[in-house]
Design an enzyme around this catalytic site. Structure first.
Site, PDB file in Angstrom:
ATOM      1  N   ARG A  36     -23.101  11.641  17.641  1.00 57.57           N
ATOM      2  CA  ARG A  36     -23.478  12.915  16.681  1.00 57.57           C
ATOM      3  C   ARG A  36     -25.045  12.513  16.169  1.00 57.57           C
ATOM      4  O   ARG A  36     -25.157  11.640  15.714  1.00 57.57           O
ATOM      5  CB  ARG A  36     -22.612  13.205  15.788  1.00 57.57           C
ATOM      6  CG  ARG A  36     -21.232  13.681  16.261  1.00 57.57           C
ATOM      7  CD  ARG A  36     -20.512  14.445  15.037  1.00 57.57           C
ATOM      8  NE  ARG A  36     -19.568  15.418  15.480  1.00 57.57           N
ATOM      9  CZ  ARG A  36     -18.405  14.964  15.587  1.00 57.57           C
ATOM     10  NH1 ARG A  36     -17.952  13.856  15.855  1.00 57.57           N
ATOM     11  NH2 ARG A  36     -17.336  16.196  16.072  1.00 57.57           N
TER      12      ARG A  36
ATOM     13  N   ARG B  78     -17.359  19.631  21.838  1.00 56.66           N
ATOM     14  CA  ARG B  78     -18.636  19.212  21.760  1.00 56.66           C
ATOM     15  C   ARG B  78     -19.779  19.655  22.694  1.00 56.66           C
ATOM     16  O   ARG B  78     -21.116  19.216  22.268  1.00 56.66           O
ATOM     17  CB  ARG B  78     -18.384  17.362  21.492  1.00 56.66           C
ATOM     18  CG  ARG B  78     -17.480  17.088  20.611  1.00 56.66           C
ATOM     19  CD  ARG B  78     -18.114  17.002  19.278  1.00 56.66           C
ATOM     20  NE  ARG B  78     -19.693  16.541  19.071  1.00 56.66           N
ATOM     21  CZ  ARG B  78     -20.010  15.340  19.324  1.00 56.66           C
ATOM     22  NH1 ARG B  78     -18.847  14.294  19.467  1.00 56.66           N
ATOM     23  NH2 ARG B  78     -21.085  14.710  19.270  1.00 56.66           N
TER      24      ARG B  78
ATOM     25  N   HIS C  67       0.720  -1.300   0.003  1.00 57.79           N
ATOM     26  CA  HIS C  67       0.048  -0.084   0.072  1.00 57.79           C
ATOM     27  C   HIS C  67       0.912   1.173   0.171  1.00 57.79           C
ATOM     28  O   HIS C  67       0.478   2.209  -0.633  1.00 57.79           O
ATOM     29  CB  HIS C  67      -1.029   0.115   1.097  1.00 57.79           C
ATOM     30  CG  HIS C  67      -1.843  -1.028   1.287  1.00 57.79           C
ATOM     31  ND1 HIS C  67      -1.476  -2.156   1.727  1.00 57.79           N
ATOM     32  CD2 HIS C  67      -3.109  -1.241   0.692  1.00 57.79           C
ATOM     33  CE1 HIS C  67      -2.497  -3.188   1.658  1.00 57.79           C
ATOM     34  NE2 HIS C  67      -3.513  -2.657   0.957  1.00 57.79           N
TER      35      HIS C  67
ATOM     36  N   GLU D   2       3.053  -1.806   7.698  1.00 61.37           N
ATOM     37  CA  GLU D   2       4.027  -1.400   6.568  1.00 61.37           C
ATOM     38  C   GLU D   2       5.358  -0.508   6.965  1.00 61.37           C
ATOM     39  O   GLU D   2       6.295  -0.791   6.564  1.00 61.37           O
ATOM     40  CB  GLU D   2       3.220  -1.091   5.287  1.00 61.37           C
ATOM     41  CG  GLU D   2       2.362  -1.953   4.611  1.00 61.37           C
ATOM     42  CD  GLU D   2       1.654  -1.954   3.540  1.00 61.37           C
ATOM     43  OE1 GLU D   2       2.288  -1.100   2.647  1.00 61.37           O
ATOM     44  OE2 GLU D   2       0.581  -2.755   3.007  1.00 61.37           O
TER      45      GLU D   2
HETATM   46  O1  LIG Z   1     -14.905  15.979  17.053  1.00 60.77           O
HETATM   47  C1  LIG Z   1     -13.893  15.461  16.324  1.00 60.77           C
HETATM   48  C2  LIG Z   1     -13.192  16.348  15.904  1.00 60.77           C
HETATM   49  C3  LIG Z   1     -12.079  15.843  15.070  1.00 60.77           C
HETATM   50  N1  LIG Z   1     -12.107  14.532  15.019  1.00 60.77           N
HETATM   51  C4  LIG Z   1     -13.000  13.706  15.390  1.00 60.77           C
HETATM   52  O2  LIG Z   1     -12.850  12.491  15.288  1.00 60.77           O
HETATM   53  N2  LIG Z   1     -13.967  14.364  16.200  1.00 60.77           N
END
Ligand SMILES: O=c1cc[nH]c(=O)[nH]1
Ligand SMILES: O=P(O)(O)O[C@H]1O[C@H](CO)[C@@H](O)[C@H]1O
Length: 254
Positions: free
Chosen positions: A165, A220, A5, A77
Site C-alpha cells: 500500500r 485492491r 494470556h 494456548e
Molecule cells: O486489504 C485487506 C483487507 C482486510 N484485511 C487485510 O489484511 N487486507
C-alpha cells in the site's frame, strides 16, 4: 495451562475441541450469539473468548487479534487446553480483478509473508489448510447458495508495506515488496490477509487441523477503503459459512 494470556482453564472449554478464531474481538460475540447457550468466558488484551453449543457440542470462539504473533499465542494456548481444530473467519482484500466485494474466499494455502510461522517450521514447510476443514468450508458456502473462490492467500505481517500500500504516511514501500502485488496476482494468488500463514503453518506442522474463510471487503485493483454496510454484510455471510462448516465437522466427529 492456557492461563497466561487467554485467562481460561481447560474446564472452561466443557470438552470443546473446535475453535472458531476471528481476528477482531468484536466479532466474537456476534458469532457466539448465533450458538446455543452462548457464554462469555474471558477478555484479556486482544483475546475475547466465548463458548457456545453447536450441533449439541461445546465450541469456543476466540479472537486472535491482528497478525501472526498474537495468533500464535491464541492457537498455542487453545491447543494446550484441548482444541484440535481451528477455523479462522476473517476479512480480506482481493487482488484478482474479477473477485467482487462480498465474495467468500476459502484458503487452501498461504504465501508465508509473516515472521511468526518461521518460529514453528522453516520456510520450506507449506502453510497448507487441512483438507476436511477446507471441504467443510466449501460445502457450507455452497449450502448457502454461495460459490466460494478457492485458492492461495498471501498472508502478511503488515497491512501497509507487506500488502504494497502506497497511501501511507511515507508513501514508500520497502524494495522487497515493490511490485509484489502484481507478482502474486500473476501467480494466481487471490487475496491478502494477516493471520492464515501463521495459523496454517502452526497447525499443519503440529498435527492440528485448520481452515480459513474470509469475506472480501475491498478489491485492491479497484478501491482501498471498504464500504461500511458492505463490510458488515460480507462479515455476516462469512460467519454463516464458518458456522455451517463447524457444524459439519462436529457431525463428522460424532
Ligand atoms: O486489504 C485487506 C483487507 C482486510 N484485511 C487485510 O489484511 N487486507
Ligand atoms: O478481519 P480480521 O479477521 O481481523 O482479518 C483481516 O483484517 C485485519 C486487517 O484489517 C487483519 O487481521 C486481516 O487478516
Amino acid at each position: 495451562m492456557g492461563k497466561f494470556h487467554l485467562g481460561i482453564d481447560a474446564q472452561a472449554l466443557d470438552g470443546a475441541t473446535l475453535a472458531i478464531v476471528p481476528g477482531d474481538p468484536a466479532r466474537v460475540e456476534r458469532i457466539a450469539s448465533l450458538l446455543d447457550e452462548p457464554q462469555f468466558l474471558a477478555a484479556q488484551r486482544e483475546f475475547t473468548i466465548w463458548r457456545g453449543k453447536l450441533a449439541g457440542q461445546s465450541i469456543i470462539v476466540c479472537s486472535t487479534g491482528i497478525g501472526g504473533p498474537s495468533t500464535s499465542i491464541a492457537v498455542e494456548e487453545l491447543a494446550q487446553l484441548g482444541i484440535r481444530t481451528f477455523l479462522r473467519i476473517g476479512t480480506t482484500g482481493a487482488i484478482q480483478p474479477d473477485i467482487a466485494v462480498g465474495s467468500i474466499i476459502v484458503t487452501t494455502g498461504s504465501v508465508r509473508l509473516d515472521g511468526a510461522s518461521q518460529h514453528f517450521a522453516p520456510l520450506e514447510f507449506p502453510a497448507v489448510a487441512d483438507f476436511e476443514c477446507t471441504e467443510a468450508l466449501v460445502s457450507a458456502s455452497r449450502a448457502l447458495g454461495v460459490k466460494p473462490v478457492i485458492g492461495v492467500t498471501a498472508s502478511s505481517d503488515t497491512f501497509y508495506p507487506g500488502q504494497e500500500r502506497y497511501d501511507t504516511y511515507s508513501g514508500r514501500v520497502v524494495q522487497r515488496f515493490q511490485g509484489s502485488l502484481k507478482e502474486w496476482q500473476a501467480m494466481g494468488v487471490l487475496n491478502y490477509e494477516m493471520e492464515s500463514a501463521t495459523l496454517l503453518t502452526m497447525c499443519a506442522s503440529q498435527g492440528l487441523k485448520a481452515g480459513c474463510v474470509a469475506g472480501v471487503v475491498v478489491n485492491r485493483t479497484q478501491q482501498e477503503i471498504p464500504d461500511e454496510a458492505m463490510l458488515a454484510q460480507t462479515e455476516a455471510l462469512a460467519i454463516k459459512v464458518v458456522l455451517g462448516a463447524a457444524a459439519e465437522l462436529l457431525k463428522q466427529s460424532q
